[in-house]
Write a protein that holds these residues in place. Structure first.
Motif, PDB file in Angstrom:
ATOM      1  N   GLU A  92      92.997  38.850  31.520  1.00 35.48           N
ATOM      2  CA  GLU A  92      92.908  37.426  31.210  1.00 35.48           C
ATOM      3  C   GLU A  92      94.069  36.622  31.792  1.00 35.48           C
ATOM      4  OE1 GLU A  92      94.750  39.601  27.747  1.00 35.48           O
ATOM      5  OE2 GLU A  92      92.888  39.837  28.863  1.00 35.48           O
ATOM      6  N   GLU A  93      95.157  37.286  32.154  1.00 39.31           N
ATOM      7  CA  GLU A  93      96.298  36.607  32.762  1.00 39.31           C
ATOM      8  C   GLU A  93      96.184  36.552  34.288  1.00 39.31           C
ATOM      9  OE1 GLU A  93      99.807  38.537  31.313  1.00 39.31           O
ATOM     10  OE2 GLU A  93      99.359  38.028  29.239  1.00 39.31           O
ATOM     11  N   HIS A  94      95.126  37.161  34.823  1.00 40.77           N
ATOM     12  CA  HIS A  94      94.955  37.242  36.277  1.00 40.77           C
ATOM     13  C   HIS A  94      93.504  36.984  36.663  1.00 40.77           C
ATOM     14  CE1 HIS A  94      99.044  38.603  36.364  1.00 40.77           C
ATOM     15  NE2 HIS A  94      98.725  39.471  35.431  1.00 40.77           N
ATOM     16  N   GLY A  95      93.044  35.801  36.322  1.00 38.83           N
ATOM     17  CA  GLY A  95      91.707  35.372  36.711  1.00 38.83           C
ATOM     18  C   GLY A  95      90.575  36.083  36.003  1.00 38.83           C
ATOM     19  N   GLY A  96      90.866  36.864  34.960  1.00 40.80           N
ATOM     20  CA  GLY A  96      89.826  37.595  34.239  1.00 40.80           C
ATOM     21  C   GLY A  96      89.303  38.802  34.994  1.00 40.80           C
ATOM     22  N   VAL A  97      90.013  39.232  36.037  1.00 42.17           N
ATOM     23  CA  VAL A  97      89.562  40.373  36.842  1.00 42.17           C
ATOM     24  C   VAL A  97      89.842  41.661  36.066  1.00 42.17           C
ATOM     25  CG1 VAL A  97      89.798  41.630  39.017  1.00 42.17           C
ATOM     26  CG2 VAL A  97      90.000  39.132  38.987  1.00 42.17           C
ATOM     27  N   GLU A  98      88.778  42.328  35.675  1.00 44.57           N
ATOM     28  CA  GLU A  98      88.893  43.586  34.934  1.00 44.57           C
ATOM     29  C   GLU A  98      89.436  44.687  35.850  1.00 44.57           C
ATOM     30  OE1 GLU A  98      88.446  44.090  31.697  1.00 44.57           O
ATOM     31  OE2 GLU A  98      87.900  41.982  31.415  1.00 44.57           O
ATOM     32  N   LEU A  99      90.145  45.642  35.274  1.00 45.00           N
ATOM     33  CA  LEU A  99      90.759  46.723  36.025  1.00 45.00           C
ATOM     34  C   LEU A  99      89.751  47.461  36.899  1.00 45.00           C
ATOM     35  CD1 LEU A  99      93.253  48.410  36.683  1.00 45.00           C
ATOM     36  CD2 LEU A  99      92.721  49.814  34.681  1.00 45.00           C
ATOM     37  N   GLU A 100      88.575  47.766  36.351  1.00 51.10           N
ATOM     38  CA  GLU A 100      87.557  48.509  37.107  1.00 51.10           C
ATOM     39  C   GLU A 100      87.135  47.733  38.359  1.00 51.10           C
ATOM     40  OE1 GLU A 100      87.159  47.705  33.747  1.00 51.10           O
ATOM     41  OE2 GLU A 100      88.027  49.602  33.115  1.00 51.10           O
ATOM     42  N   ASP A 101      86.947  46.425  38.204  1.00 56.12           N
ATOM     43  CA  ASP A 101      86.569  45.594  39.352  1.00 56.12           C
ATOM     44  C   ASP A 101      87.695  45.524  40.377  1.00 56.12           C
ATOM     45  OD1 ASP A 101      84.096  45.037  38.205  1.00 56.12           O
ATOM     46  OD2 ASP A 101      84.844  43.240  37.189  1.00 56.12           O
ATOM     47  N   ALA A 102      88.918  45.384  39.877  1.00 53.27           N
ATOM     48  CA  ALA A 102      90.078  45.297  40.773  1.00 53.27           C
ATOM     49  C   ALA A 102      90.281  46.609  41.527  1.00 53.27           C
ATOM     50  CB  ALA A 102      91.330  44.940  39.977  1.00 53.27           C
ATOM     51  N   MET A 103      89.940  47.716  40.918  1.00 47.99           N
ATOM     52  CA  MET A 103      90.077  49.006  41.589  1.00 47.99           C
ATOM     53  C   MET A 103      89.001  49.192  42.661  1.00 47.99           C
ATOM     54  SD  MET A 103      92.605  50.821  40.705  1.00 47.99           S
ATOM     55  CE  MET A 103      93.668  51.465  39.454  1.00 47.99           C
ATOM     56  N   ASP A 104      87.858  48.555  42.497  1.00 46.15           N
ATOM     57  CA  ASP A 104      86.759  48.702  43.448  1.00 46.15           C
ATOM     58  C   ASP A 104      86.976  47.933  44.737  1.00 46.15           C
ATOM     59  OD1 ASP A 104      85.288  50.420  41.901  1.00 46.15           O
ATOM     60  OD2 ASP A 104      84.024  48.852  41.036  1.00 46.15           O
ATOM     61  N   ARG A 105      87.604  46.763  44.640  1.00 44.43           N
ATOM     62  CA  ARG A 105      87.796  45.929  45.817  1.00 44.43           C
ATOM     63  C   ARG A 105      88.955  44.989  45.603  1.00 44.43           C
ATOM     64  NH1 ARG A 105      82.897  42.136  46.783  1.00 44.43           N
ATOM     65  NH2 ARG A 105      83.416  43.063  48.739  1.00 44.43           N
ATOM     66  N   LEU A 106      89.493  44.505  46.697  1.00 42.97           N
ATOM     67  CA  LEU A 106      90.619  43.592  46.687  1.00 42.97           C
ATOM     68  C   LEU A 106      90.232  42.266  46.042  1.00 42.97           C
ATOM     69  CD1 LEU A 106      93.530  43.216  47.856  1.00 42.97           C
ATOM     70  CD2 LEU A 106      92.419  42.153  49.817  1.00 42.97           C
ATOM     71  N   HIS A 107      91.118  41.737  45.200  1.00 46.47           N
ATOM     72  CA  HIS A 107      90.916  40.437  44.576  1.00 46.47           C
ATOM     73  C   HIS A 107      92.159  39.580  44.771  1.00 46.47           C
ATOM     74  CE1 HIS A 107      87.746  42.582  42.434  1.00 46.47           C
ATOM     75  NE2 HIS A 107      87.276  41.410  42.048  1.00 46.47           N
ATOM     76  N   ALA A 108      91.939  38.282  44.917  1.00 49.11           N
ATOM     77  CA  ALA A 108      93.031  37.316  44.954  1.00 49.11           C
ATOM     78  C   ALA A 108      92.695  36.201  43.973  1.00 49.11           C
ATOM     79  CB  ALA A 108      93.228  36.756  46.355  1.00 49.11           C
ATOM     80  N   VAL A 109      93.686  35.825  43.184  1.00 46.04           N
ATOM     81  CA  VAL A 109      93.545  34.700  42.270  1.00 46.04           C
ATOM     82  C   VAL A 109      94.262  33.531  42.931  1.00 46.04           C
ATOM     83  CG1 VAL A 109      93.965  33.825  39.949  1.00 46.04           C
ATOM     84  CG2 VAL A 109      93.561  36.280  40.296  1.00 46.04           C
ATOM     85  N   LEU A 110      93.532  32.474  43.178  1.00 45.07           N
ATOM     86  CA  LEU A 110      94.092  31.323  43.869  1.00 45.07           C
ATOM     87  C   LEU A 110      94.842  30.430  42.878  1.00 45.07           C
ATOM     88  CD1 LEU A 110      91.049  30.528  46.165  1.00 45.07           C
ATOM     89  CD2 LEU A 110      92.890  32.197  46.467  1.00 45.07           C
ATOM     90  N   GLY A 111      95.690  29.599  43.399  1.00 45.41           N
ATOM     91  CA  GLY A 111      96.504  28.725  42.559  1.00 45.41           C
ATOM     92  C   GLY A 111      95.702  27.836  41.638  1.00 45.41           C
ATOM     93  N   ASP A 112      94.467  27.509  42.028  1.00 43.24           N
ATOM     94  CA  ASP A 112      93.629  26.654  41.180  1.00 43.24           C
ATOM     95  C   ASP A 112      92.815  27.473  40.182  1.00 43.24           C
ATOM     96  OD1 ASP A 112      91.626  27.810  42.724  1.00 43.24           O
ATOM     97  OD2 ASP A 112      91.013  25.942  43.692  1.00 43.24           O
ATOM     98  N   GLY A 113      93.032  28.800  40.150  1.00 44.07           N
ATOM     99  CA  GLY A 113      92.363  29.664  39.189  1.00 44.07           C
ATOM    100  C   GLY A 113      91.116  30.353  39.710  1.00 44.07           C
ATOM    101  N   ARG A 114      90.621  29.943  40.878  1.00 44.23           N
ATOM    102  CA  ARG A 114      89.451  30.607  41.442  1.00 44.23           C
ATOM    103  C   ARG A 114      89.814  32.025  41.844  1.00 44.23           C
ATOM    104  NH1 ARG A 114      87.843  28.191  46.446  1.00 44.23           N
ATOM    105  NH2 ARG A 114      89.967  27.407  46.521  1.00 44.23           N
ATOM    106  N   VAL A 115      88.821  32.925  41.779  1.00 46.98           N
ATOM    107  CA  VAL A 115      89.008  34.315  42.175  1.00 46.98           C
ATOM    108  C   VAL A 115      88.120  34.586  43.381  1.00 46.98           C
ATOM    109  CG1 VAL A 115      88.746  36.726  41.477  1.00 46.98           C
ATOM    110  CG2 VAL A 115      89.539  35.032  39.813  1.00 46.98           C
TER     111      VAL A 115
END
Length: 167
Positions: free
Chosen positions: A104-127
């Motif tokens: 919840e502190e990083h765009g709501g990206v769950e660990l499982e999803d983050a492990m599957d592929r690269l994620h970036a949280v943009l300054g405006d909150g978009r993922v």
């Protein structure tokens, strides 16, 4: 607000989180303890997640937060490279392998999803994820021209598929 670690980012499989000691966290008075590991302009550091960029706090300097696996030697090596290329100091790197990682502190990206592929949280909150995350990170660093062909209509699909195959 920052407290530097005593060790540099290594390309080994040891996560930054495992090398932290409680005395190395940076806490803003009245705010919760830090939970976000990132590479600052000079050294790996810990930043208070309450300082996450939002429209209410324009003083925060990062423009994109890249989620990476600190237990992955290839991922850590890529973070080292991106850190060197980020001369404008606009990226923040978050080790998702840390036991302190909170989606919840990083765009709501769950660990499982983050492990599957690269994620970036943009300054405006978009993922953004996958190749889009890479394109965004390079644009943020002022190096968008390096990855521009990967977004061209005739090539985009091939590069997106290649990313999926490699990741």
């Amino acid at each position: 607000h920052l407290s530097p670690l005593s060790c540099p980012v290594s390309s080994g499989a040891v996560s930054l989180a495992s090398r932290l000691r409680p005395s190395q966290t940076a806490v803003t008075p009245g705010q919760p303890a830090s939970r976000c590991f990132f590479v600052s302009a000079d050294t790996p550091s810990v930043v208070n997640t309450s300082e996450a960029k939002d429209t209410a706090n324009p003083s925060t300097s990062w423009e994109a937060e890249l989620l990476y696996d600190g237990d992955c030697p290839v991922c850590v090596r890529n973070v080292e490279l991106l850190h060197k290329l980020d001369r404008r100091h606009r990226l923040r790197f978050v080790d998702i392998s840390s036991p302190l990682y909170e989606p919840e502190e990083h765009g709501g990206v769950e660990l499982e999803d983050a492990m599957d592929r690269l994620h970036a949280v943009l300054g405006d909150g978009r993922v953004v994820d996958g190749m889009d995350a890479l394109r965004h990170v390079y644009r943020t660093m002022g190096l968008g021209w390096l990855v521009a062909p990967t977004g061209w209509p005739l090539l985009r699909g091939a590069f997106d598929a290649l990313y999926e195959f490699v990741s």
